[in-house]
Write a protein that holds these residues in place. Structure first.
Motif, mmCIF file in Angstrom:
data_model
loop_
_atom_site.group_PDB
_atom_site.id
_atom_site.type_symbol
_atom_site.label_atom_id
_atom_site.label_comp_id
_atom_site.label_asym_id
_atom_site.label_seq_id
_atom_site.Cartn_x
_atom_site.Cartn_y
_atom_site.Cartn_z
ATOM 1 N N PRO A 88 3.923 1.154 0.971
ATOM 2 C CA PRO A 88 2.839 0.438 -0.452
ATOM 3 C C PRO A 88 3.947 -0.923 0.216
ATOM 4 O O PRO A 88 3.998 -1.244 0.652
ATOM 5 C CB PRO A 88 3.775 0.877 -1.452
ATOM 6 N N ASP A 89 2.484 -1.714 -0.715
ATOM 7 C CA ASP A 89 2.878 -2.998 -0.806
ATOM 8 C C ASP A 89 4.329 -2.791 -1.495
ATOM 9 O O ASP A 89 4.740 -2.414 -2.479
ATOM 10 C CB ASP A 89 2.338 -3.897 -1.897
ATOM 11 N N SER A 129 1.645 -5.997 -6.893
ATOM 12 C CA SER A 129 2.214 -4.687 -5.411
ATOM 13 C C SER A 129 2.375 -4.312 -5.605
ATOM 14 O O SER A 129 2.259 -3.712 -7.296
ATOM 15 C CB SER A 129 3.314 -5.982 -5.422
ATOM 16 N N GLU A 130 2.695 -2.860 -5.988
ATOM 17 C CA GLU A 130 2.646 -1.456 -5.935
ATOM 18 C C GLU A 130 4.360 -1.286 -6.119
ATOM 19 O O GLU A 130 3.956 -0.546 -6.991
ATOM 20 C CB GLU A 130 2.116 -0.563 -4.980
#
Length: 129
Positions: free
Chosen positions: A4-5, A90-91
Motif C-alpha cells: 500500500p502507499d 495515502s493508504e
C-alpha cells in the motif's frame, strides 16, 4: 508484492544528535522493499523550527527524506496533522518519533499486513533492550 502507499510522518525539533540514526534505519528498511514498492513510500520529516542542524543534516545526508521546515514551532500534534494533510489520500500512515530505530523488515511487515477495512488506528509493539 505491491505494498500500500505508506507515508511515515515524523516531527523533529532539535534532534541533530540522533536524527541520522533514525533516517539510516528507515533507509535500510526501505531498501528491503521491491523497487516498485519503494516508489510508493514517502518519509516526511516535519521540522518545528529547530535551532540546531537537524534540517541541514537530513537534507545533506538523507535525500530519501522529504524535509519540511516550519517557520515556527507548531507543537507535536499540529505538526503531525500538517504532515498527514500533505500526504492525504495515502493508504497507510505511520506516525514515528525521531528517536525510534525501526527493524530492517519494518516496511515489509507493514506491506504484508492484512489491514481490516474498518480499522482506523493501530498501536505498535514497543521493544527496548
Amino acid at each position: 508484492m505491491i505494498a500500500p502507499d505508506i507515508v511515515v510522518v515524523t516531527v523533529t525539533y532539535n534532534v541533530e544528535d540522533r536524527i541520522l540514526d533514525w533516517a539510516k534505519a528507515l533507509n535500510v528498511a526501505r531498501s528491503e522493499l521491491p523497487e516498485d514498492d519503494q516508489r510508493r513510500l514517502r518519509i516526511l520529516a516535519i521540522d518545528n523550527a529547530s535551532l540546531d542542524s537537524t534540517v541541514t543534516r537530513l537534507q545533506n545526508d538523507a535525500p530519501w527524506v522529504e524535509v519540511i521546515p516550519l517557520p515556527t514551532n507548531r507543537g507535536f500534534a499540529a505538526s503531525c496533522n500538517f504532515g498527514l494533510r500533505i500526504a492525504y489520500g495515502s493508504e497507510l500512515f505511520v506516525l514515528l518519533n525521531p528517536d525510534v530505530i525501526v527493524a530492517p523488515d519494518f516496511f515489509l511487515a507493514l506491506a504484508r499486513q492484512q489491514w481490516p477495512a474498518d480499522l482506523a488506528a493501530l498501536g505498535p509493539s514497543v521493544r527496548t533492550p
